[in-house]
Design a protein around this motif. Structure first.
Motif, PDB file in Angstrom:
ATOM      1  N   VAL A  67    -122.842 -34.918   4.180  1.00 49.93           N
ATOM      2  CA  VAL A  67    -121.673 -35.794   4.104  1.00 49.93           C
ATOM      3  C   VAL A  67    -120.409 -34.979   3.880  1.00 49.93           C
ATOM      4  CG1 VAL A  67    -120.554 -37.614   2.744  1.00 49.93           C
ATOM      5  CG2 VAL A  67    -122.976 -37.819   3.373  1.00 49.93           C
ATOM      6  N   LYS A  68    -120.470 -34.021   2.984  1.00 52.74           N
ATOM      7  CA  LYS A  68    -119.305 -33.183   2.690  1.00 52.74           C
ATOM      8  C   LYS A  68    -118.832 -32.429   3.931  1.00 52.74           C
ATOM      9  CE  LYS A  68    -117.783 -29.444  -0.388  1.00 52.74           C
ATOM     10  NZ  LYS A  68    -118.180 -28.552  -1.514  1.00 52.74           N
ATOM     11  N   LYS A  69    -119.774 -31.851   4.674  1.00 47.95           N
ATOM     12  CA  LYS A  69    -119.401 -31.074   5.857  1.00 47.95           C
ATOM     13  C   LYS A  69    -118.865 -31.968   6.975  1.00 47.95           C
ATOM     14  CE  LYS A  69    -122.496 -27.120   5.114  1.00 47.95           C
ATOM     15  NZ  LYS A  69    -121.416 -26.118   5.070  1.00 47.95           N
ATOM     16  N   LEU A  70    -119.480 -33.117   7.190  1.00 48.57           N
ATOM     17  CA  LEU A  70    -119.004 -34.001   8.256  1.00 48.57           C
ATOM     18  C   LEU A  70    -117.641 -34.597   7.913  1.00 48.57           C
ATOM     19  CD1 LEU A  70    -122.260 -35.855   9.424  1.00 48.57           C
ATOM     20  CD2 LEU A  70    -120.944 -34.126  10.673  1.00 48.57           C
ATOM     21  N   GLU A  71    -117.415 -34.927   6.655  1.00 44.35           N
ATOM     22  CA  GLU A  71    -116.100 -35.421   6.257  1.00 44.35           C
ATOM     23  C   GLU A  71    -115.046 -34.326   6.432  1.00 44.35           C
ATOM     24  OE1 GLU A  71    -117.256 -38.845   2.946  1.00 44.35           O
ATOM     25  OE2 GLU A  71    -116.551 -36.871   2.290  1.00 44.35           O
ATOM     26  N   ARG A  72    -115.380 -33.106   6.042  1.00 42.46           N
ATOM     27  CA  ARG A  72    -114.451 -31.979   6.214  1.00 42.46           C
ATOM     28  C   ARG A  72    -114.139 -31.776   7.695  1.00 42.46           C
ATOM     29  NH1 ARG A  72    -117.394 -26.555   5.886  1.00 42.46           N
ATOM     30  NH2 ARG A  72    -117.965 -27.409   7.910  1.00 42.46           N
ATOM     31  N   GLN A  82    -114.835 -31.309  20.384  1.00 41.40           N
ATOM     32  CA  GLN A  82    -115.883 -31.687  19.447  1.00 41.40           C
ATOM     33  C   GLN A  82    -115.984 -30.676  18.313  1.00 41.40           C
ATOM     34  OE1 GLN A  82    -119.636 -31.464  21.734  1.00 41.40           O
ATOM     35  NE2 GLN A  82    -120.194 -29.742  20.442  1.00 41.40           N
ATOM     36  N   THR A  83    -116.575 -31.104  17.211  1.00 37.77           N
ATOM     37  CA  THR A  83    -116.763 -30.218  16.070  1.00 37.77           C
ATOM     38  C   THR A  83    -118.128 -29.529  16.149  1.00 37.77           C
ATOM     39  OG1 THR A  83    -117.714 -31.964  14.676  1.00 37.77           O
ATOM     40  CG2 THR A  83    -115.312 -31.715  14.661  1.00 37.77           C
ATOM     41  N   TYR A  84    -118.390 -28.678  15.183  1.00 38.10           N
ATOM     42  CA  TYR A  84    -119.630 -27.914  15.122  1.00 38.10           C
ATOM     43  C   TYR A  84    -120.809 -28.829  14.781  1.00 38.10           C
ATOM     44  CZ  TYR A  84    -123.017 -24.553  13.233  1.00 38.10           C
ATOM     45  OH  TYR A  84    -124.146 -23.835  12.977  1.00 38.10           O
ATOM     46  N   TYR A  85    -121.940 -28.617  15.465  1.00 37.05           N
ATOM     47  CA  TYR A  85    -123.147 -29.387  15.172  1.00 37.05           C
ATOM     48  C   TYR A  85    -123.850 -28.824  13.944  1.00 37.05           C
ATOM     49  CZ  TYR A  85    -123.318 -32.382  19.322  1.00 37.05           C
ATOM     50  OH  TYR A  85    -123.055 -33.345  20.263  1.00 37.05           O
ATOM     51  N   ASN A 103    -135.724 -31.204  16.630  1.00 33.22           N
ATOM     52  CA  ASN A 103    -134.593 -30.851  15.771  1.00 33.22           C
ATOM     53  C   ASN A 103    -133.476 -31.880  15.945  1.00 33.22           C
ATOM     54  OD1 ASN A 103    -135.733 -28.400  14.795  1.00 33.22           O
ATOM     55  ND2 ASN A 103    -135.071 -27.346  16.649  1.00 33.22           N
ATOM     56  N   PHE A 104    -132.842 -32.261  14.843  1.00 30.15           N
ATOM     57  CA  PHE A 104    -131.767 -33.253  14.892  1.00 30.15           C
ATOM     58  C   PHE A 104    -130.499 -32.680  14.270  1.00 30.15           C
ATOM     59  CE2 PHE A 104    -135.732 -35.515  15.014  1.00 30.15           C
ATOM     60  CZ  PHE A 104    -135.540 -36.443  16.033  1.00 30.15           C
ATOM     61  N   SER A 105    -129.407 -32.703  15.046  1.00 29.60           N
ATOM     62  CA  SER A 105    -128.119 -32.157  14.622  1.00 29.60           C
ATOM     63  C   SER A 105    -127.030 -33.197  14.830  1.00 29.60           C
ATOM     64  CB  SER A 105    -127.787 -30.888  15.418  1.00 29.60           C
ATOM     65  OG  SER A 105    -128.813 -29.928  15.291  1.00 29.60           O
ATOM     66  N   PHE A 106    -125.929 -33.062  14.065  1.00 33.21           N
ATOM     67  CA  PHE A 106    -124.858 -34.055  14.128  1.00 33.21           C
ATOM     68  C   PHE A 106    -123.483 -33.392  14.074  1.00 33.21           C
ATOM     69  CE2 PHE A 106    -128.633 -36.068  12.550  1.00 33.21           C
ATOM     70  CZ  PHE A 106    -128.683 -37.256  13.277  1.00 33.21           C
ATOM     71  N   ALA A 107    -122.537 -34.005  14.800  1.00 34.24           N
ATOM     72  CA  ALA A 107    -121.165 -33.509  14.874  1.00 34.24           C
ATOM     73  C   ALA A 107    -120.256 -34.694  15.164  1.00 34.24           C
ATOM     74  CB  ALA A 107    -121.045 -32.437  15.960  1.00 34.24           C
ATOM     75  N   TRP A 108    -118.974 -34.396  15.434  1.00 34.29           N
ATOM     76  CA  TRP A 108    -118.013 -35.416  15.879  1.00 34.29           C
ATOM     77  C   TRP A 108    -117.548 -35.063  17.285  1.00 34.29           C
ATOM     78  CZ3 TRP A 108    -117.671 -39.524  12.805  1.00 34.29           C
ATOM     79  CH2 TRP A 108    -117.893 -39.384  11.436  1.00 34.29           C
ATOM     80  N   ALA A 109    -117.349 -36.090  18.111  1.00 31.77           N
ATOM     81  CA  ALA A 109    -116.836 -35.897  19.473  1.00 31.77           C
ATOM     82  C   ALA A 109    -115.646 -36.828  19.683  1.00 31.77           C
ATOM     83  CB  ALA A 109    -117.917 -36.188  20.513  1.00 31.77           C
ATOM     84  N   PRO A 110    -114.597 -36.355  20.342  1.00 34.41           N
ATOM     85  CA  PRO A 110    -113.401 -37.190  20.527  1.00 34.41           C
ATOM     86  C   PRO A 110    -113.666 -38.381  21.444  1.00 34.41           C
ATOM     87  CG  PRO A 110    -113.228 -35.165  21.801  1.00 34.41           C
ATOM     88  CD  PRO A 110    -114.449 -35.020  20.940  1.00 34.41           C
TER      89      PRO A 110
END
Length: 217
Positions: A67-72, A82-85, A103-110
């Motif tokens: 949560v901390k990393k995704l909010e940052r 997009q941000t880092y996965y 494997n499951f990874s998450f990031a943000w995409a515009p």
């Protein structure tokens, strides 16, 4: 560009038993994201996708760390990029004769970017209104996550981007339509855990995921 398919639009509906979020140490918090019970939909799908009777689980980050990393990342997200996965969970078939892993990874995409170049695959999907795509080795999902407080405005410009990578060695995995549907369903269920951890106000995957392969336009 996504490949159009003339395939059935029959829905795959998955009921899910989510692990609760405890207030214990990092391992307990991580289990809220990656832990499964033997009868949960995630565990059932993992066994089917990995084609195994059992699997081992490795949590790469705790819930609080994720949560901390995704909010940052959302706060500092550059326009149109997009941000880092972040790799969160790894599952591996419990066997010595062949290798199968998820494997499951998450990031943000515009949201405003043109068609994403990574959004390619054999089957495109609608998952409770979210866009998805899956093939024999990958599944990706873009989910609207309306964040609270000071992240509200920025979250309106981004999708939570889920990336699942399935690897198989020493055997030929199932490549049927049903197998691809299962990969997409599993990705949606794992993504729901992240949307709950983030506290997405719109609760985009609150209902049991309905995974629909899209028909030929």
């Amino acid at each position: 560009m996504l490949k159009a398919l003339g395939r059935s639009t029959a829905a795959l509906t998955c009921a899910v038993l989510l692990a609760s979020c405890s207030s214990g140490d990092a391992d307990e918090k991580a289990a809220g994201l990656c832990g499964t019970t033997s009868s949960s939909e995630e565990a059932v799908l993992l066994r089917e996708v990995l084609e195994t009777e059992g699997f081992t689980t490795k949590a790469r980050k705790s819930m609080g760390e994720l949560v901390k990393k995704l909010e940052r990342d959302l706060r500092s997200m550059p326009p149109e990029k997009q941000t880092y996965y972040h790799l969160i969970c790894s599952f591996q078939a419990d066997t010595e004769t062949r290798l199968a892993r998820a494997n499951f990874s998450f990031a943000w995409a515009p949201r405003t970017a043109p068609q994403q170049p990574w959004f390619t695959g054999d089957v495109s999907y609608d998952v409770n209104g979210a866009r998805g795509v899956a093939d024999n080795a990958t599944a990706r999902l873009l989910v609207q996550c309306d964040m609270p407080g000071d992240l509200a405005t920025q979250s309106q410009k981004a999708y939570l981007s889920a990336d699942a990578y399935y690897s198989f060695m020493d055997f030929e995995p199932d490549k049927s339509q049903a197998a691809t549907d299962r990969k997409m369903a599993l990705t949606a269920l794992m993504t729901r855990r992240v949307t709950e951890a983030l506290g997405c106000g719109n609760k985009p995957l609150e209902k049991s995921p309905v995974v629909k392969p899209l028909p030929t336009p």
